[in-house]
Write an enzyme that holds these catalytic residues in place. Structure first.
Site, PDB file in Angstrom:
ATOM      1  N   HIS A 131     -10.164  -5.912  -2.317  1.00  0.00           N
ATOM      2  CA  HIS A 131      -8.802  -6.091  -1.797  1.00  0.00           C
ATOM      3  C   HIS A 131      -8.848  -6.291  -0.294  1.00  0.00           C
ATOM      4  O   HIS A 131      -9.770  -5.821   0.374  1.00  0.00           O
ATOM      5  CB  HIS A 131      -7.912  -4.883  -2.124  1.00  0.00           C
ATOM      6  CG  HIS A 131      -8.481  -3.562  -1.688  1.00  0.00           C
ATOM      7  ND1 HIS A 131      -9.433  -2.888  -2.412  1.00  0.00           N
ATOM      8  CD2 HIS A 131      -8.238  -2.801  -0.597  1.00  0.00           C
ATOM      9  CE1 HIS A 131      -9.748  -1.776  -1.786  1.00  0.00           C
ATOM     10  NE2 HIS A 131      -9.044  -1.688  -0.672  1.00  0.00           N
TER      11      HIS A 131
ATOM     12  N   GLU B 119     -12.362   3.240  -0.896  1.00  0.00           N
ATOM     13  CA  GLU B 119     -11.605   4.175  -1.741  1.00  0.00           C
ATOM     14  C   GLU B 119     -11.401   3.634  -3.150  1.00  0.00           C
ATOM     15  O   GLU B 119     -11.563   4.372  -4.122  1.00  0.00           O
ATOM     16  CB  GLU B 119     -10.246   4.444  -1.071  1.00  0.00           C
ATOM     17  CG  GLU B 119      -9.397   5.469  -1.780  1.00  0.00           C
ATOM     18  CD  GLU B 119      -8.017   5.597  -1.129  1.00  0.00           C
ATOM     19  OE1 GLU B 119      -7.914   5.539   0.110  1.00  0.00           O
ATOM     20  OE2 GLU B 119      -7.044   5.739  -1.889  1.00  0.00           O
TER      21      GLU B 119
ATOM     22  N   ASP C 223       0.858  -1.188   0.000  1.00  0.00           N
ATOM     23  CA  ASP C 223       0.000   0.000   0.000  1.00  0.00           C
ATOM     24  C   ASP C 223       0.894   1.238   0.000  1.00  0.00           C
ATOM     25  O   ASP C 223       1.843   1.324   0.786  1.00  0.00           O
ATOM     26  CB  ASP C 223      -0.906  -0.026   1.252  1.00  0.00           C
ATOM     27  CG  ASP C 223      -2.036   0.989   1.158  1.00  0.00           C
ATOM     28  OD1 ASP C 223      -1.747   2.181   0.952  1.00  0.00           O
ATOM     29  OD2 ASP C 223      -3.202   0.587   1.301  1.00  0.00           O
ATOM     30  N   ILE C 224       0.603   2.182  -0.892  1.00  0.00           N
ATOM     31  CA  ILE C 224       1.464   3.380  -0.971  1.00  0.00           C
ATOM     32  C   ILE C 224       1.249   4.352   0.188  1.00  0.00           C
ATOM     33  O   ILE C 224       2.032   5.283   0.358  1.00  0.00           O
ATOM     34  CB  ILE C 224       1.307   4.181  -2.298  1.00  0.00           C
ATOM     35  CG1 ILE C 224      -0.145   4.328  -2.687  1.00  0.00           C
ATOM     36  CG2 ILE C 224       2.164   3.610  -3.403  1.00  0.00           C
ATOM     37  CD1 ILE C 224      -0.348   5.419  -3.726  1.00  0.00           C
TER      38      ILE C 224
ATOM     39  N   HIS D 114      -6.373  -5.688   3.163  1.00  0.00           N
ATOM     40  CA  HIS D 114      -5.175  -5.058   3.718  1.00  0.00           C
ATOM     41  C   HIS D 114      -4.540  -6.047   4.684  1.00  0.00           C
ATOM     42  O   HIS D 114      -5.219  -6.536   5.601  1.00  0.00           O
ATOM     43  CB  HIS D 114      -5.535  -3.801   4.517  1.00  0.00           C
ATOM     44  CG  HIS D 114      -6.175  -2.700   3.735  1.00  0.00           C
ATOM     45  ND1 HIS D 114      -5.503  -1.554   3.373  1.00  0.00           N
ATOM     46  CD2 HIS D 114      -7.439  -2.559   3.251  1.00  0.00           C
ATOM     47  CE1 HIS D 114      -6.333  -0.744   2.709  1.00  0.00           C
ATOM     48  NE2 HIS D 114      -7.516  -1.330   2.627  1.00  0.00           N
TER      49      HIS D 114
HETATM   50  P1  AMP Z   1      -9.798   1.126   0.805  1.00  0.00           P
HETATM   51  O1  AMP Z   1     -10.436   1.107  -0.577  1.00  0.00           O
HETATM   52  O2  AMP Z   1     -10.417   2.143   1.706  1.00  0.00           O
HETATM   53  O3  AMP Z   1      -9.745  -0.243   1.414  1.00  0.00           O
HETATM   54  O4  AMP Z   1      -8.293   1.590   0.629  1.00  0.00           O
HETATM   55  C1  AMP Z   1      -7.612   1.551  -0.594  1.00  0.00           C
HETATM   56  C2  AMP Z   1      -6.146   1.566  -0.320  1.00  0.00           C
HETATM   57  O5  AMP Z   1      -5.472   1.553  -1.565  1.00  0.00           O
HETATM   58  C3  AMP Z   1      -5.621   2.774   0.462  1.00  0.00           C
HETATM   59  O6  AMP Z   1      -4.982   2.330   1.651  1.00  0.00           O
HETATM   60  C4  AMP Z   1      -4.639   3.436  -0.511  1.00  0.00           C
HETATM   61  O7  AMP Z   1      -3.484   3.950   0.146  1.00  0.00           O
HETATM   62  C5  AMP Z   1      -4.281   2.284  -1.424  1.00  0.00           C
HETATM   63  N1  AMP Z   1      -3.851   2.696  -2.753  1.00  0.00           N
HETATM   64  C6  AMP Z   1      -4.469   3.567  -3.588  1.00  0.00           C
HETATM   65  N2  AMP Z   1      -3.780   3.678  -4.737  1.00  0.00           N
HETATM   66  C7  AMP Z   1      -2.705   2.866  -4.626  1.00  0.00           C
HETATM   67  C8  AMP Z   1      -1.604   2.544  -5.476  1.00  0.00           C
HETATM   68  N3  AMP Z   1      -1.474   3.097  -6.697  1.00  0.00           N
HETATM   69  N4  AMP Z   1      -0.672   1.672  -5.039  1.00  0.00           N
HETATM   70  C9  AMP Z   1      -0.791   1.115  -3.807  1.00  0.00           C
HETATM   71  N5  AMP Z   1      -1.800   1.364  -2.958  1.00  0.00           N
HETATM   72  C10 AMP Z   1      -2.748   2.243  -3.358  1.00  0.00           C
END
Ligand code: AMP
Length: 132
Positions: A93, A88, A29-30, A95
């Protein structure tokens, strides 16, 4: 339009890749909440994790288990936690959150800063500890 995670799978945008097989892909995760915070996705793009078919969902968990064991081995955690939110990015996915000490805050809200070089190093460390 393809999700940002589909673009990562296709190599159209960069990622700190950890591992993949035919159906799943893992990368850092970035915006990590802990060093080694990893995302695991099915390559098939489905928004809501509980809309995945049973086979894909159980495969996602089994693949996540392999990655979590690699995280534990590579980073010396006490265990690895799992969180699903998905508000988001509309691509299912999980975590994986490395937990380094009892009482460590584990919440998607609190980001930490990990320099790019360390992100690369951590991805390599985990990758080298994972067998898929
Ligand atoms: P959520 O959809 O709330 O479970 O979180 C989405 C996650 O994706 C967040 O923690 C972001 O930091 C992560 N994220 C978004 N874009 C990228 C990317 N290009 N590479 C890695 N992680 C990402």
């Amino acid at each position: 339009m393809a999700s940002i995670f589909t673009k990562i799978v296709k190599g159209e945008i960069p990622s700190y890749k950890i591992a993949e097989d035919n159906n799943y892909f893992a990368f850092l995760d970035i915006n990590p909440i802990a060093e080694g915070h990893t995302l695991v996705i099915p390559k098939k793009e489905v928004d809501y994790i509980f809309d995945l078919n049973d086979e894909t969902l159980s495969g996602l968990i089994q693949f996540s288990k392999k990655i979590a064991k690699g995280i534990d081995q590579a980073l010396g955690t006490i265990r690895t936690g799992i969180i699903v939110e998905g508000l988001e990015v509309p691509h299912a996915h999980v975590h994986l959150i490395p937990i380094y000490y009892d009482g460590q805050p584990v919440s998607l809200g609190k980001k930490i800063n990990v320099p790019e070089e360390r992100m690369k190093e951590v991805a390599t460390l985990i990758s080298n500890s994972v067998e898929v």
